[in-house]
Design an enzyme around this catalytic site. Structure first.
Site, PDB file in Angstrom:
ATOM      1  N   CYS A 150       0.836  -1.208   0.000  1.00  0.00           N
ATOM      2  CA  CYS A 150       0.000   0.000   0.000  1.00  0.00           C
ATOM      3  C   CYS A 150       0.869   1.255   0.000  1.00  0.00           C
ATOM      4  O   CYS A 150       2.026   1.229   0.399  1.00  0.00           O
ATOM      5  CB  CYS A 150      -0.956   0.061   1.182  1.00  0.00           C
ATOM      6  N   GLY A 188       0.252  -0.473  -5.000  1.00  0.00           N
ATOM      7  CA  GLY A 188      -1.096  -1.025  -4.863  1.00  0.00           C
ATOM      8  C   GLY A 188      -2.022  -0.420  -5.886  1.00  0.00           C
ATOM      9  O   GLY A 188      -2.013   0.785  -6.098  1.00  0.00           O
ATOM     10  N   ASN A 228      -0.536   2.060   6.264  1.00  0.00           N
ATOM     11  CA  ASN A 228       0.305   1.143   5.499  1.00  0.00           C
ATOM     12  C   ASN A 228       1.019   0.246   6.495  1.00  0.00           C
ATOM     13  O   ASN A 228       1.694   0.757   7.391  1.00  0.00           O
ATOM     14  CB  ASN A 228       1.321   1.930   4.659  1.00  0.00           C
ATOM     15  N   GLY A 229       0.839  -1.049   6.343  1.00  0.00           N
ATOM     16  CA  GLY A 229       1.493  -1.979   7.258  1.00  0.00           C
ATOM     17  C   GLY A 229       0.541  -3.084   7.627  1.00  0.00           C
ATOM     18  O   GLY A 229      -0.439  -3.345   6.927  1.00  0.00           O
ATOM     19  N   CYS A 267      12.311  -2.586   6.541  1.00  0.00           N
ATOM     20  CA  CYS A 267      12.072  -3.788   5.748  1.00  0.00           C
ATOM     21  C   CYS A 267      12.995  -3.872   4.540  1.00  0.00           C
ATOM     22  O   CYS A 267      13.024  -2.971   3.696  1.00  0.00           O
ATOM     23  CB  CYS A 267      10.619  -3.773   5.279  1.00  0.00           C
ATOM     24  N   TYR A 293      12.190  -5.340  -3.854  1.00  0.00           N
ATOM     25  CA  TYR A 293      11.095  -5.406  -4.814  1.00  0.00           C
ATOM     26  C   TYR A 293      10.110  -4.243  -4.784  1.00  0.00           C
ATOM     27  O   TYR A 293       9.777  -3.686  -5.818  1.00  0.00           O
ATOM     28  CB  TYR A 293      10.313  -6.717  -4.628  1.00  0.00           C
ATOM     29  N   SER A 323      11.374  -5.404 -12.601  1.00  0.00           N
ATOM     30  CA  SER A 323      11.983  -5.453 -11.269  1.00  0.00           C
ATOM     31  C   SER A 323      13.410  -5.994 -11.251  1.00  0.00           C
ATOM     32  O   SER A 323      14.160  -5.715 -10.332  1.00  0.00           O
ATOM     33  CB  SER A 323      11.091  -6.266 -10.330  1.00  0.00           C
ATOM     34  N   ASP A 382      16.142 -12.089 -11.851  1.00  0.00           N
ATOM     35  CA  ASP A 382      14.882 -11.553 -11.326  1.00  0.00           C
ATOM     36  C   ASP A 382      15.106 -11.187  -9.864  1.00  0.00           C
ATOM     37  O   ASP A 382      16.062 -11.653  -9.235  1.00  0.00           O
ATOM     38  CB  ASP A 382      13.738 -12.562 -11.463  1.00  0.00           C
ATOM     39  N   ASP A 383      14.206 -10.351  -9.337  1.00  0.00           N
ATOM     40  CA  ASP A 383      14.416  -9.882  -7.964  1.00  0.00           C
ATOM     41  C   ASP A 383      14.096 -10.942  -6.924  1.00  0.00           C
ATOM     42  O   ASP A 383      14.695 -10.968  -5.862  1.00  0.00           O
ATOM     43  CB  ASP A 383      13.565  -8.628  -7.702  1.00  0.00           C
ATOM     44  N   CYS A 425       5.745 -13.273   5.724  1.00  0.00           N
ATOM     45  CA  CYS A 425       5.957 -12.021   6.459  1.00  0.00           C
ATOM     46  C   CYS A 425       4.612 -11.509   6.944  1.00  0.00           C
ATOM     47  O   CYS A 425       3.655 -11.478   6.184  1.00  0.00           O
ATOM     48  CB  CYS A 425       6.607 -10.985   5.558  1.00  0.00           C
TER      49      CYS A 425
HETATM   50  P1  5GP Z   1       6.538 -16.088  -8.182  1.00  0.00           P
HETATM   51  O1  5GP Z   1       6.119 -16.252  -9.594  1.00  0.00           O
HETATM   52  O2  5GP Z   1       7.783 -16.819  -7.832  1.00  0.00           O
HETATM   53  O3  5GP Z   1       5.419 -16.366  -7.231  1.00  0.00           O
HETATM   54  O4  5GP Z   1       6.825 -14.525  -7.952  1.00  0.00           O
HETATM   55  C1  5GP Z   1       8.038 -13.949  -8.348  1.00  0.00           C
HETATM   56  C2  5GP Z   1       7.777 -12.729  -9.169  1.00  0.00           C
HETATM   57  O5  5GP Z   1       6.811 -11.893  -8.512  1.00  0.00           O
HETATM   58  C3  5GP Z   1       9.007 -11.873  -9.360  1.00  0.00           C
HETATM   59  O6  5GP Z   1       9.056 -11.502 -10.728  1.00  0.00           O
HETATM   60  C4  5GP Z   1       8.803 -10.657  -8.486  1.00  0.00           C
HETATM   61  O7  5GP Z   1       9.239  -9.473  -9.154  1.00  0.00           O
HETATM   62  C5  5GP Z   1       7.343 -10.610  -8.223  1.00  0.00           C
HETATM   63  N1  5GP Z   1       7.026 -10.340  -6.818  1.00  0.00           N
HETATM   64  C6  5GP Z   1       7.769 -10.503  -5.719  1.00  0.00           C
HETATM   65  N2  5GP Z   1       7.112 -10.166  -4.608  1.00  0.00           N
HETATM   66  C7  5GP Z   1       5.902  -9.743  -5.003  1.00  0.00           C
HETATM   67  C8  5GP Z   1       4.753  -9.249  -4.306  1.00  0.00           C
HETATM   68  O8  5GP Z   1       4.717  -9.114  -3.090  1.00  0.00           O
HETATM   69  N3  5GP Z   1       3.684  -8.901  -5.091  1.00  0.00           N
HETATM   70  C9  5GP Z   1       3.691  -9.038  -6.448  1.00  0.00           C
HETATM   71  N4  5GP Z   1       2.619  -8.678  -7.136  1.00  0.00           N
HETATM   72  N5  5GP Z   1       4.743  -9.505  -7.118  1.00  0.00           N
HETATM   73  C10 5GP Z   1       5.842  -9.865  -6.407  1.00  0.00           C
HETATM   74 MG    MG Z   2       9.004  -9.142 -11.299  1.00  0.00          MG
END
Ligand code: 5GP
Ligand code: MG
Length: 451
Positions: free
Chosen positions: A2, A28, A104-105, A241, A247, A291, A353-354, A390
């Site tokens: 958020c 968000g 937010n939180g 955090c 990300y 990302s 990827d992140d 988390c």
């Molecule tokens: P996975 O497909 O492994 O479930 O998610 C990894 C991908 O989701 C990565 O490309 C990353 O950038 C993205 N991602 C990581 N954390 C979050 C999150 O909290 N929300 C969303 N929408 N994407 C995330």
């Molecule tokens: Mg991504």
């Protein structure tokens, strides 16, 4: 997740708040809302709707939000909640008048607090933990809102940034560990702004003043040139955090004194250092957009392997695309990302990827790259293995859904079909962020320090 924003002392408060929310859309996009008012007419107006900021705020809705004080919120979409009643701000009338609140939180003791309030006769309008604080403020018997807020906060634990608007004041609170980011800025057109990320300041022409301190309450009121600062809580360790840097945040934001872009670049460099003795001869480093871009640049700089845009992203695909079946989920990744066939055919790739959460995205990407003719795909993840959910405001699924919690690295590598797979270590992450403070690493180390 958020995004939140507060504006104080500017006649375009709601417009500025909507611009700030637009800059923070990445935090968000399920719903967006603004409350506004001011010391002129002593009323609070609220508009909140499902959808993107650009769809919710336009002349028609902004015209209904007069005044020189405003607060705003972008809601992050979480499973099952598609109702506007769970959008923020939450606006309420109570003994001292009207208030509106954004948050937010995530409050870790929300269920107990809510149950206690219900047992005492409270009626809840939403499913949100934020509503707890409204009830606690309304129940307090103190004469001033600031004291009622302080009373209320005695009962809530967790990660929180609150911005509370009354008919003439604005109250801003960051939790004692400073888990989620919150910064204070000064608007060049007059007045003040508080926002989750500094990228919002750039858009509304505000000068960064400082970050809100952990445990601090800022009070903006008429006649005060600068906000009053009250240290509500002292002695707790600052635990911002780490996932904001990995990300969440936009790379052009500076959080608690650190450039998000630079820390991501450092994460990529650390990955490259770990690979420096590897026998893999990669032809190019490619990011998973968007990302993975800064980390891939860092990897390329450190390793000397050329950086290429081997995957092109279609920016018109919203994250809210409905995905009821696995087939649709696959289609979604294809709609969003397309490999550069001519570039990668027959080549050995380092793909960055992140993060890997459930492993859905990485599996599709590897498959896609192989189908496009890549000879080898070496997947590198610019964060440590996410093994713990988390509860401090990040939408990580249950432990069973976290692929790194249920599989070994080798199993994940096989599952996603990569030729090799490496993650950042927790030590690498600490080096990337700087060792000057003890970041919150819950998803990686399971240290649930808020009790
Ligand atoms: P996975 O497909 O492994 O479930 O998610 C990894 C991908 O989701 C990565 O490309 C990353 O950038 C993205 N991602 C990581 N954390 C979050 C999150 O909290 N929300 C969303 N929408 N994407 C995330
Ligand atoms: Mg991504």
């Amino acid at each position: 997740m958020c995004a939140i924003v507060g504006i104080y002392g500017n006649d375009n408060a709601a417009r500025l708040a909507s611009a700030a929310l637009f800059a923070m859309q990445h935090r968000g996009h399920e719903a967006s809302g603004i409350s506004s008012g001011g010391y002129e007419d002593k009323k609070i107006y609220t508009v909140k709707k499902m959808g993107y900021v650009r769809d919710v705020f336009h002349e028609g809705t902004l015209g209904k939000l007069p005044g020189s004080i405003a607060i705003g919120h972008n809601r992050y979409s979480t499973a099952g909640s598609d109702s506007v009643s769970d959008a923020q701000p939450i606006h309420a009338k109570y003994k001292l008048g009207e208030i509106s609140i954004v948050h937010n939180g995530n409050l870790v003791n929300k269920n107990e607090v809510r149950q206690n309030l219900i047992d005492e006769g409270a009626i809840f309008q939403t499913d949100m933990d934020t509503e707890n604080l409204i009830h606690l403020i309304a129940k307090s018997t103190r004469d001033r809102l600031r004291d009622r807020i302080t009373d209320g906060l005695e009962h809530v634990k967790g990660a929180y940034n609150f911005i509370i608007q009354s008919r003439s004041k604005l109250f801003v609170i960051r939790d004692k560990h400073g888990i989620r980011p919150l910064s204070l800025g000064r608007l060049k057109s007059g007045g003040w702004i508080v926002a989750s990320e500094t990228c919002a300041f750039d858009l509304v022409d505000a000068e960064f003043v400082r970050d809100v301190k952990p445990g601090e309450m800022l009070i903006f009121s008429e006649g005060y040139k600068a906000p009053e600062s009250i240290q509500l809580f002292t002695g707790a360790e600052f635990r911002p955090c780490a996932f904001e840097y990995i990300y969440f945040a936009r790379p052009d934001s500076v959080i608690d004194g650190k450039s998000v872009y630079r820390t991501r670049e450092n994460m990529g460099k650390e990955l490259a250092k770990n690979d420096s003795n590897s026998k893999t001869k990669a032809d190019m480093v490619i990011p998973v957009p968007d990302s993975g871009v800064p980390a891939a640049l860092g990897y390329a700089q450190q390793s000397g392997i050329p950086f290429e845009l081997g995957i092109i992203r279609n920016h018109y695909v919203g994250r809210t695309f409905i995905e009821p079946t696995q087939e649709m989920r696959n289609l979604k990744v294809k709609m969003k990302l397309n490999p550069m066939k001519a570039l990668i055919e027959g080549k050995s790739l380092i793909v960055i990827d992140d993060s890997i959460v459930r492993g859905t995205t990485s599996k599709r990407i590897v498959q896609m790259l192989k189908e496009a003719g890549a000879a080898e795909v070496h997947f590198r993840v610019a964060s440590p293995m996410i093994q713990h959910p988390c509860f401090y405001g990040i939408d990580t699924p249950t432990k069973e859904e976290l692929i790194n919690a249920v599989m070994t690295k080798e199993e994940v590598c096989e599952h996603i079909g990569a030729d090799s797979l490496e993650y950042l270590t927790i030590d690498n992450l600490k080096d990337s962020l700087g060792r000057d403070r003890n970041y919150s690493l819950v998803s990686f180390d399971g240290d649930y320090f808020v009790v």
